[in-house]
Write a protein that holds these residues in place. Structure first.
Motif, PDB file in Angstrom:
ATOM      1  N   MET A 294       3.190   6.915   7.339  1.00  0.00           N
ATOM      2  CA  MET A 294       3.402   6.479   8.719  1.00  0.00           C
ATOM      3  C   MET A 294       4.815   5.934   8.897  1.00  0.00           C
ATOM      4  SD  MET A 294      -0.253   4.507   9.144  1.00  0.00           S
ATOM      5  CE  MET A 294       0.346   3.565  10.535  1.00  0.00           C
ATOM      6  N   SER A 295       5.262   5.129   7.944  1.00  0.00           N
ATOM      7  CA  SER A 295       6.598   4.538   8.013  1.00  0.00           C
ATOM      8  C   SER A 295       7.674   5.614   7.971  1.00  0.00           C
ATOM      9  CB  SER A 295       6.786   3.545   6.858  1.00  0.00           C
ATOM     10  OG  SER A 295       8.079   2.990   6.866  1.00  0.00           O
ATOM     11  N   PHE A 296       7.431   6.677   7.215  1.00  0.00           N
ATOM     12  CA  PHE A 296       8.381   7.786   7.097  1.00  0.00           C
ATOM     13  C   PHE A 296       8.634   8.436   8.457  1.00  0.00           C
ATOM     14  CE2 PHE A 296       9.737  12.112   6.242  1.00  0.00           C
ATOM     15  CZ  PHE A 296      10.564  11.994   5.132  1.00  0.00           C
ATOM     16  N   GLY A 297       7.566   8.580   9.246  1.00  0.00           N
ATOM     17  CA  GLY A 297       7.713   9.266  10.532  1.00  0.00           C
ATOM     18  C   GLY A 297       8.023   8.361  11.701  1.00  0.00           C
ATOM     19  N   PHE A 298       8.044   7.046  11.466  1.00  0.00           N
ATOM     20  CA  PHE A 298       8.169   6.105  12.571  1.00  0.00           C
ATOM     21  C   PHE A 298       9.602   5.903  13.041  1.00  0.00           C
ATOM     22  CE2 PHE A 298       8.163   1.954  14.647  1.00  0.00           C
ATOM     23  CZ  PHE A 298       7.023   2.057  15.439  1.00  0.00           C
ATOM     24  N   SER A 299      10.558   6.060  12.123  1.00  0.00           N
ATOM     25  CA  SER A 299      11.936   5.673  12.444  1.00  0.00           C
ATOM     26  C   SER A 299      12.916   6.791  12.104  1.00  0.00           C
ATOM     27  CB  SER A 299      12.298   4.402  11.662  1.00  0.00           C
ATOM     28  OG  SER A 299      13.666   4.097  11.794  1.00  0.00           O
ATOM     29  N   GLU A 300      14.098   6.712  12.708  1.00  0.00           N
ATOM     30  CA  GLU A 300      15.201   7.616  12.372  1.00  0.00           C
ATOM     31  C   GLU A 300      16.260   6.909  11.537  1.00  0.00           C
ATOM     32  OE1 GLU A 300      16.787   9.475  15.816  1.00  0.00           O
ATOM     33  OE2 GLU A 300      14.930  10.540  16.322  1.00  0.00           O
ATOM     34  N   ILE A 301      15.944   5.727  11.038  1.00  0.00           N
ATOM     35  CA  ILE A 301      16.873   4.980  10.182  1.00  0.00           C
ATOM     36  C   ILE A 301      16.773   5.526   8.768  1.00  0.00           C
ATOM     37  CG2 ILE A 301      17.498   2.713   9.281  1.00  0.00           C
ATOM     38  CD1 ILE A 301      16.231   1.496  11.797  1.00  0.00           C
ATOM     39  N   ILE A 302      17.875   6.036   8.234  1.00  0.00           N
ATOM     40  CA  ILE A 302      17.878   6.750   6.962  1.00  0.00           C
ATOM     41  C   ILE A 302      17.349   5.888   5.815  1.00  0.00           C
ATOM     42  CG2 ILE A 302      19.325   7.905   5.250  1.00  0.00           C
ATOM     43  CD1 ILE A 302      18.904   9.473   7.831  1.00  0.00           C
ATOM     44  N   THR A 303      17.763   4.622   5.757  1.00  0.00           N
ATOM     45  CA  THR A 303      17.326   3.762   4.650  1.00  0.00           C
ATOM     46  C   THR A 303      15.817   3.542   4.668  1.00  0.00           C
ATOM     47  OG1 THR A 303      17.877   1.832   6.036  1.00  0.00           O
ATOM     48  CG2 THR A 303      19.521   2.562   4.414  1.00  0.00           C
ATOM     49  N   ILE A 304      15.246   3.371   5.858  1.00  0.00           N
ATOM     50  CA  ILE A 304      13.796   3.181   5.967  1.00  0.00           C
ATOM     51  C   ILE A 304      13.054   4.452   5.570  1.00  0.00           C
ATOM     52  CG2 ILE A 304      11.897   2.779   7.578  1.00  0.00           C
ATOM     53  CD1 ILE A 304      13.697   0.899   9.134  1.00  0.00           C
ATOM     54  N   ILE A 305      13.561   5.587   6.018  1.00  0.00           N
ATOM     55  CA  ILE A 305      12.928   6.866   5.680  1.00  0.00           C
ATOM     56  C   ILE A 305      12.977   7.105   4.169  1.00  0.00           C
ATOM     57  CG2 ILE A 305      13.164   9.370   5.893  1.00  0.00           C
ATOM     58  CD1 ILE A 305      14.138   8.888   8.759  1.00  0.00           C
ATOM     59  N   THR A 306      14.134   6.839   3.544  1.00  0.00           N
ATOM     60  CA  THR A 306      14.284   7.056   2.109  1.00  0.00           C
ATOM     61  C   THR A 306      13.351   6.142   1.317  1.00  0.00           C
ATOM     62  OG1 THR A 306      16.608   7.640   2.435  1.00  0.00           O
ATOM     63  CG2 THR A 306      15.914   7.118   0.195  1.00  0.00           C
ATOM     64  N   ALA A 307      13.308   4.864   1.698  1.00  0.00           N
ATOM     65  CA  ALA A 307      12.426   3.920   1.007  1.00  0.00           C
ATOM     66  C   ALA A 307      10.960   4.310   1.186  1.00  0.00           C
ATOM     67  CB  ALA A 307      12.664   2.501   1.534  1.00  0.00           C
ATOM     68  N   SER A 308      10.606   4.757   2.373  1.00  0.00           N
ATOM     69  CA  SER A 308       9.226   5.170   2.635  1.00  0.00           C
ATOM     70  C   SER A 308       8.857   6.399   1.817  1.00  0.00           C
ATOM     71  CB  SER A 308       9.036   5.457   4.132  1.00  0.00           C
ATOM     72  OG  SER A 308       9.308   4.321   4.904  1.00  0.00           O
ATOM     73  N   GLY A 309       9.779   7.361   1.743  1.00  0.00           N
ATOM     74  CA  GLY A 309       9.534   8.556   0.945  1.00  0.00           C
ATOM     75  C   GLY A 309       9.377   8.217  -0.526  1.00  0.00           C
ATOM     76  N   PHE A 310      10.237   7.349  -1.039  1.00  0.00           N
ATOM     77  CA  PHE A 310      10.153   6.920  -2.438  1.00  0.00           C
ATOM     78  C   PHE A 310       8.805   6.278  -2.729  1.00  0.00           C
ATOM     79  CE2 PHE A 310      10.487   3.665  -5.672  1.00  0.00           C
ATOM     80  CZ  PHE A 310      11.195   4.277  -6.692  1.00  0.00           C
ATOM     81  N   LEU A 311       8.376   5.347  -1.869  1.00  0.00           N
ATOM     82  CA  LEU A 311       7.123   4.638  -2.090  1.00  0.00           C
ATOM     83  C   LEU A 311       5.920   5.557  -1.909  1.00  0.00           C
ATOM     84  CD1 LEU A 311       8.029   1.299  -0.284  1.00  0.00           C
ATOM     85  CD2 LEU A 311       7.756   1.655  -2.753  1.00  0.00           C
ATOM     86  N   PHE A 312       6.007   6.507  -0.971  1.00  0.00           N
ATOM     87  CA  PHE A 312       4.918   7.473  -0.789  1.00  0.00           C
ATOM     88  C   PHE A 312       4.692   8.270  -2.070  1.00  0.00           C
ATOM     89  CE2 PHE A 312       3.729  11.887   0.131  1.00  0.00           C
ATOM     90  CZ  PHE A 312       2.485  11.698   0.706  1.00  0.00           C
ATOM     91  N   PHE A 313       5.767   8.835  -2.612  1.00  0.00           N
ATOM     92  CA  PHE A 313       5.622   9.642  -3.820  1.00  0.00           C
ATOM     93  C   PHE A 313       5.277   8.794  -5.042  1.00  0.00           C
ATOM     94  CE2 PHE A 313       7.954  12.777  -1.256  1.00  0.00           C
ATOM     95  CZ  PHE A 313       7.174  13.898  -1.506  1.00  0.00           C
TER      96      PHE A 313
END
Length: 431
Positions: A294-313
């Motif tokens: 959910m966090s990955f798709g919520f924002s267009e902020i690169i750092t948030i997306i990267t951190a969310s992707g890392f934690l998801f995987f």
């Protein structure tokens, strides 16, 4: 027991090297297909043809893994898979390589590679004790992730300085290394007696009955198919989502850093193996995977997306290790080749459904709905914004919410909780 783990480690080394080699070829052939036709469809065909045959042939491969020596199956699968890569290499060296040749070679390689997975999964049970299953699962996932972490960077470096022939040759060499490690392990293990019936369809039917009879394991299989479905959604949508507000270089960095989460988590499990509370850990890992999705798709902020992707995987190896242990300790060893084949076939159908469905939903429904004039713009748009990326982001968010609700149902299911006891229907883990 240490001697048995050393055999597994040798086998794992071979699979790790093979994973890198296959990743090199997959990346290079995808780039070759796109550079030849400038069509994303042709590039995606490389992925599809490398995936579908191995899934469709999982069931017969599982029967063979129980009927014949499992290490011999791995040797044949690895060795003969080199024929497809060799065919592509020969056509390229002769200057006659066309996309149809690439597709044929990939299919040949994928068909023979389908022999490996059920035999490999069952071999882990042959070699190790129950206490070592979660550690082994973490290591297996590290080997699998190598093709996503190491291979793209290495293949890109080699393609810039050399040519595709070198990469294909490297892949063939890694296959022979894998065959050698499998042969060494096979030589030092006694051959197991086959319990498979002579009739092929009876073999499949008996495996299906065993899987359906064990309600908890069957429900875990369905859980795994939902998990691959959600993973397939984020895999399909991550690129168009990120490219809608960034560039290809940023996309590559985010995807690589996100994949590192799987590697880090796999290493931690390998060092500190899970020993109890497998159902609870499975539920928690799936729940937080949904939150991070959910966090990955919520924002267009690169750092948030990267951190969310890392934690998801990072949550996936925990979920996979828990699933792996619960299956291994509740299915008789002699049937595990067929059972793993059924589990692999059913669970990977999630990918098959997600890949086309995610694109259709994003293009035809959610992106128009969250455009500036879409019907969701005045409600959902107020929360997550509007624009081309927001429709895809909203679809990712919905998938994450669904995954978290699925996680809650896992922990509440009585049949799945009972699997924690690890009561097999007979059999042992002896080699």
């Amino acid at each position: 027991m240490k001697k048995q783990f050393n055999k597994f480690f040798l086998l794992w080394i071979g699979q790790f090297i093979a994973s890198i080699g296959h990743g090199l070829s997959a990346f290079a052939l995808g780039v070759y297909a796109f550079s030849t036709s400038h069509s994303a469809l042709d590039s995606s065909m490389v992925m599809l043809l490398g995936f579908l045959p191995s899934v469709l042939l999982l069931l017969p491969a599982g029967v063979l893994a129980d009927k014949y020596d499992r290490r011999s199956m791995m040797i044949l699968g690895d060795g003969l898979s080199a024929l497809g890569i060799l065919f592509i290499l020969m056509m390229k060296m002769q200057g006659n390589l066309q996309l149809i040749h690439v597709y044929v070679g990939i299919v040949i390689s994928s068909v023979f590679s389908s022999l490996i997975q059920p035999a490999y999964q069952a071999t882990v049970t042959d070699l190790l004790s129950e206490e070592e299953y979660s550690r082994a699962s973490g290591m297996v996932q590290i080997a699998s992730s190598a093709r996503y972490l190491i291979s793209p960077v290495l293949a890109g470096f080699l393609l810039e300085r050399f040519n595709i022939e070198l990469i294909l040759s490297i892949d063939i060499c890694t296959i022979f290394i894998t065959v050698l490690t499998s042969f060494v392990v096979k030589k030092n293990l006694p051959k197991k007696e086959s319990v498979a019936e002579k009739d092929f369809f009876n073999n499949l039917l008996s495996a299906w009955k065993i899987l359906r009879k064990n309600t908890g394991v069957y429900k875990l299989t369905l859980i795994a198919s939902f998990l691959t479905f959600f993973i397939g959604i984020i895999q399909t949508l991550a690129s168009p989502y990120l490219l809608s507000f960034s560039n290809a270089e940023t996309l590559g960095i985010i995807l690589s850093l996100s994949s590192v989460g799987m590697l880090v988590s796999g290493i931690i499990i390998g060092i500190f193996p899970i020993k109890r509370n497998f159902v609870r850990l499975l539920s928690l890992s799936l729940f937080f995977a949904g939150i991070f999705m959910m966090s990955f798709g919520f924002s267009e902020i690169i750092t948030i997306i990267t951190a969310s992707g890392f934690l998801f995987f990072a949550t996936l190896p925990i979920a996979n290790a828990s699933l792996d242990y619960l299956v291994r300790t509740n299915i008789e060893n002699t049937y595990q080749g067929r059972i793993w084949a059924f589990i692999g076939f059913i669970s990977q159908m999630g990918y098959v459904i997600a890949y086309p469905l995610a694109g259709i939903l994003a293009d035809e429904i959610f992106t128009p709905a969250l455009s500036d004039k879409g019907f969701l713009s005045n409600s959902v748009g107020l929360l997550i914004g509007t624009g081309d990326s927001r429709g895809i982001g909203f679809l990712i968010i919905l998938a994450g919410i669904s995954l978290s609700f699925l996680a809650i149902s896992v922990n509440k299911n009585k049949e799945i909780r009972n699997l924690e006891k690890g009561l097999k229907t007979g059999g042992s883990n002896e080699s």
